[in-house]
Structure formats: structure tokens, C-alpha cells
Design an enzyme around this catalytic site. Structure first.
Site, short mmCIF file in Angstrom:
data_model
loop_
_atom_site.label_atom_id
_atom_site.label_comp_id
_atom_site.label_asym_id
_atom_site.label_seq_id
_atom_site.Cartn_x
_atom_site.Cartn_y
_atom_site.Cartn_z
N HIS A 1 -7.81 7.10 12.38
CA HIS A 1 -7.29 5.74 12.24
C HIS A 1 -5.80 5.70 11.93
O HIS A 1 -5.28 4.67 11.48
CB HIS A 1 -8.07 4.97 11.16
CG HIS A 1 -9.48 4.64 11.58
ND1 HIS A 1 -10.42 4.14 10.73
CD2 HIS A 1 -10.09 4.73 12.79
CE1 HIS A 1 -11.56 3.95 11.39
NE2 HIS A 1 -11.38 4.30 12.64
N CYS B 1 6.51 1.42 17.44
CA CYS B 1 6.94 0.15 18.00
C CYS B 1 5.74 -0.62 18.53
O CYS B 1 4.80 -0.02 19.07
CB CYS B 1 7.95 0.40 19.13
SG CYS B 1 8.58 -1.15 19.84
N ARG C 1 0.84 -1.21 0.00
CA ARG C 1 0.00 0.00 0.00
C ARG C 1 0.87 1.25 0.00
O ARG C 1 0.54 2.24 -0.64
CB ARG C 1 -0.94 -0.03 1.20
CG ARG C 1 -1.93 -1.20 1.08
CD ARG C 1 -2.98 -1.15 2.14
NE ARG C 1 -3.80 0.05 1.98
CZ ARG C 1 -4.64 0.49 2.90
NH1 ARG C 1 -4.77 -0.15 4.03
NH2 ARG C 1 -5.36 1.56 2.68
N CYS D 1 14.28 -0.50 21.13
CA CYS D 1 14.21 -1.73 21.91
C CYS D 1 15.49 -2.56 21.74
O CYS D 1 15.98 -3.16 22.70
CB CYS D 1 12.99 -2.55 21.49
SG CYS D 1 11.44 -1.92 22.17
N1 NAD Z 1 -7.88 5.43 1.60
C1 NAD Z 1 -7.69 4.88 2.82
O1 NAD Z 1 -7.00 5.42 3.66
C2 NAD Z 1 -8.40 3.57 3.14
C3 NAD Z 1 -8.75 2.68 2.13
C4 NAD Z 1 -9.42 1.49 2.49
C5 NAD Z 1 -9.72 1.23 3.83
N2 NAD Z 1 -9.38 2.13 4.80
C6 NAD Z 1 -9.77 1.86 6.20
O2 NAD Z 1 -10.83 0.93 6.20
C7 NAD Z 1 -11.93 1.29 7.02
C8 NAD Z 1 -13.19 1.10 6.18
O3 NAD Z 1 -14.18 2.03 6.44
P1 NAD Z 1 -14.83 3.01 5.34
O4 NAD Z 1 -16.28 3.13 5.72
O5 NAD Z 1 -14.02 4.22 5.23
O6 NAD Z 1 -14.71 2.32 3.95
P2 NAD Z 1 -15.58 1.25 3.21
O7 NAD Z 1 -14.65 0.72 2.20
O8 NAD Z 1 -16.27 0.34 4.13
O9 NAD Z 1 -16.73 2.12 2.51
C9 NAD Z 1 -16.46 3.08 1.55
C10 NAD Z 1 -17.76 3.71 1.08
O10 NAD Z 1 -17.42 4.65 0.06
C11 NAD Z 1 -18.36 4.53 -0.99
N3 NAD Z 1 -17.70 4.99 -2.20
C12 NAD Z 1 -16.91 4.29 -3.07
N4 NAD Z 1 -16.46 5.07 -4.05
C13 NAD Z 1 -16.99 6.30 -3.84
C14 NAD Z 1 -16.88 7.56 -4.53
N5 NAD Z 1 -16.15 7.71 -5.63
N6 NAD Z 1 -17.57 8.63 -4.01
C15 NAD Z 1 -18.32 8.49 -2.89
N7 NAD Z 1 -18.45 7.33 -2.21
C16 NAD Z 1 -17.79 6.26 -2.67
C17 NAD Z 1 -18.80 3.09 -1.01
O11 NAD Z 1 -20.09 2.97 -1.55
C18 NAD Z 1 -18.76 2.72 0.48
O12 NAD Z 1 -20.02 2.92 1.09
C19 NAD Z 1 -11.65 2.70 7.45
O13 NAD Z 1 -11.65 2.72 8.82
C20 NAD Z 1 -10.26 3.06 6.93
O14 NAD Z 1 -9.37 3.32 7.98
C21 NAD Z 1 -8.73 3.30 4.47
ZN ZN Z 2 10.51 -0.29 20.77
#
Ligand code: NAD
Ligand code: ZN
Length: 243
Positions: free
Chosen positions: A112, A120, A62, A145
Site C-alpha cells: 500500500h 505527482c 501522520r 510539471c
Molecule cells: N500503521 C500503518 O501503516 C497503518 C495504520 C492504519 C491504517 N493503515 C492502512 O489502513 C488499511 C486498514 O487495513 P488493516 O486490516 O491493516 O487495519 P485495520 O485497522 O482494519 O485492522 C487492524 C487489526 O489489527 C488488530 N489489532 C489491533 N491491535 C493489535 C495488536 N496489538 N496486536 C495484534 N492485532 C491487533 C485489530 O483487532 C484489527 O483486526 C491498511 O490497508 C493500511 O494500509 C495503515
Molecule cells: Zn508532475
């Protein structure tokens, strides 16, 4: 349309969907799986304890993917609104990709954590910037550590399932909501409304009498809690949203 005036305090919550158009896949779009691994396996303390090499391979990949990624029109639209509202703006994100900051947002709570930091897994040294995409089969060790004579793995500075959100996030949101009073407005973008405590923010705002907007690709679990729901792509909707 979300009207902004001199009394508006805007609290924004963003999830993985806002970064989808930048080319960062959401978990849901990936079917909740990554190369056959359940999300819990790569995003939980138990998964890390079982297989730290696999977890580091996931986050290293990632990190490597992020080098080709830039903020999109939705991130930029929020940075622009913040320039208008100043301290009457607060952005809470579940994302760990750093794209809001890259777009120029300053009042951001990354509840998050951040993909580009490590910490660590044992000692309480401060989290530090770490953009390294480690080679397959490598899990980095903590130097602090090591100097104290013990082996401890580094881990990504990301909040995993079952872990507490970033310290100080909730008090900062409460302070903002208190200051907002009747001017409170809430906008959620690109979040499936399943992950607490973020998913409960809309109810906090409702309890205070604030109005709420949702922009998402599809109707999430908590869609009925919002006053206005716009189904669509964040990068299309947000630039035209603020009056
Ligand atoms: N980009 C990142 O940093 C990333 C990516 C994936 C997961 N995560 C982590 O995973 C967890 C998942 O939770 P979440 O609810 O954020 O994600 P999720 O993947 O569960 O949901 C994402 C939502 O975004 C919607 N979506 C998709 N494309 C879109 C667009 N172009 N415009 C508007 N809406 C759109 C989807 O329909 C879905 O409901 C989070 O806590 C996060 O920390 C982060
Ligand atoms: Zn440490």
C-alpha cells in the site's frame, strides 16, 4: 508455535495491528473516523480531488507523529526470523509506516505504499522520499510539471481505496509461493481480513496445501480460514511464536 525447519518458506502478511503497540493507531481503533472525516475521504482519489488541503493535512499530521514512533517487539521478531530463513522469507505489509524496514526487515513488499514518499498526481516521475509535514492549508505542487508549464498537485505515495496495489507485488508473491511448494507456511498479523487482495492470501496458501497462522487482537472476518488462531497482542505473541 510456528515450527521452522530447513524446508520452511514463510510468507507473512501484516496489517495496522502490528504497529498499534508502537503507538500508530489502526483505522478501526479510531472508529474509522479521523476528526470527523470518513476514512474514504482521506484515502481515496475522489476525496483528494474534493479537498486536497484536508487530505494533505491528514498525512502531514501522520508524518509528524511518526518521528516519535519506533518498531516494537513484533517487528523485531519478524526481522529475526528473516535472518534465519533468508530467501525463504517474504513479508507483505499493508502498512505504510516503514516500521518493518526500520526493524531491519529486507524482503518486504509494502503493497500500500509508504507514508514517507510523495509522487505527482499527474505526471509519471518516480515517487520520492518526502518526510515533510506540510503546514495546514498547504498542498505541495510538482516541480517537474511546473517547469513544463502546468500546475499539478503532489500526493502521498499511498495506495488509496479503489486503486491498484503496488505494481509487481502479486508476481513476486506468486514466485515465492511457487518456490515454496510443500514447505509453504503463512502467518498473518494484525489485519482485519477485510481488505483485498491481502485478505485472500490465506486462501491462496490453503489451495496450495500450506498451513496458516493468525495473530490478531480479535477474530477477524476470515479467521475460520486459518489453521491456528492466536488472539492477543502481536508484541507479546510473536517473540514467543517461532520454534
Ligand atoms: N500503521 C500503518 O501503516 C497503518 C495504520 C492504519 C491504517 N493503515 C492502512 O489502513 C488499511 C486498514 O487495513 P488493516 O486490516 O491493516 O487495519 P485495520 O485497522 O482494519 O485492522 C487492524 C487489526 O489489527 C488488530 N489489532 C489491533 N491491535 C493489535 C495488536 N496489538 N496486536 C495484534 N492485532 C491487533 C485489530 O483487532 C484489527 O483486526 C491498511 O490497508 C493500511 O494500509 C495503515
Ligand atoms: Zn508532475
Amino acid at each position: 508455535m510456528l515450527p521452522l525447519d530447513a524446508s520452511t518458506y514463510l510468507l507473512v502478511l501484516t496489517g495496522a495491528g502490528i504497529s498499534a503497540e508502537s503507538g500508530v493507531p489502526t483505522f478501526r481503533d479510531a472508529g474509522g473516523l479521523w476528526e470527523g472525516h470518513a476514512v474514504e475521504d482521506v484515502a481515496s482519489p475522489a476525496g483528494f480531488a474534493r479537498d486536497p488541503l484536508m487530505v494533505w493535512q491528514f498525512y502531514s499530521e501522520r508524518r509528524a507523529n511518526m518521528t516519535a514512533v519506533a518498531p516494537n517487539a513484533a517487528h523485531h521478531a519478524l526481522a529475526e526470523v528473516e535472518r534465519r530463513l533468508g530467501d525463504r522469507f517474504l513479508l507483505v505489509t499493508q502498512n505504510v509506516d516503514g516500521l518493518h524496514t526500520a526493524a531491519g526487515s529486507e524482503r518486504v513488499i509494502e503493497m500500500h505504499g509508504n507514508l514517507m514518499r510523495s509522487r505527482c498526481s499527474v505526471c509519471d516521475r518516480a515517487p520520492f522520499e518526502d518526510r515533510t509535514a506540510y503546514r495546514r492549508g498547504v498542498a505541495p505542487m510538482c516541480g517537474v510539471c511546473q517547469r513544463a508549464g502546468r500546475d499539478a498537485l503532489l500526493r502521498p505515495d499511498i495506495v488509496w481505496f479503489g486503486e491498484a496495489i503496488v505494481a509487481g507485488a502479486l508476481p513476486r508473491i506468486e514466485t515465492f509461493v511457487d518456490a515454496a511448494g510443500a514447505g509453504l507456511r503463512f502467518l498473518a498479523v494484525g489485519t482485519s481480513g477485510l481488505v483485498y487482495p491481502a485478505a485472500g492470501l490465506v486462501d491462496v496458501v490453503r489451495a496450495r496445501g500450506g498451513r496458516s497462522w493468525l495473530v490478531n487482537a480479535d477474530a477477524p472476518a476470515n479467521a475460520r480460514s486459518f489453521d491456528t488462531v492466536t488472539l492477543g497482542a502481536a508484541g507479546k505473541v510473536l517473540p514467543e511464536m517461532f520454534a
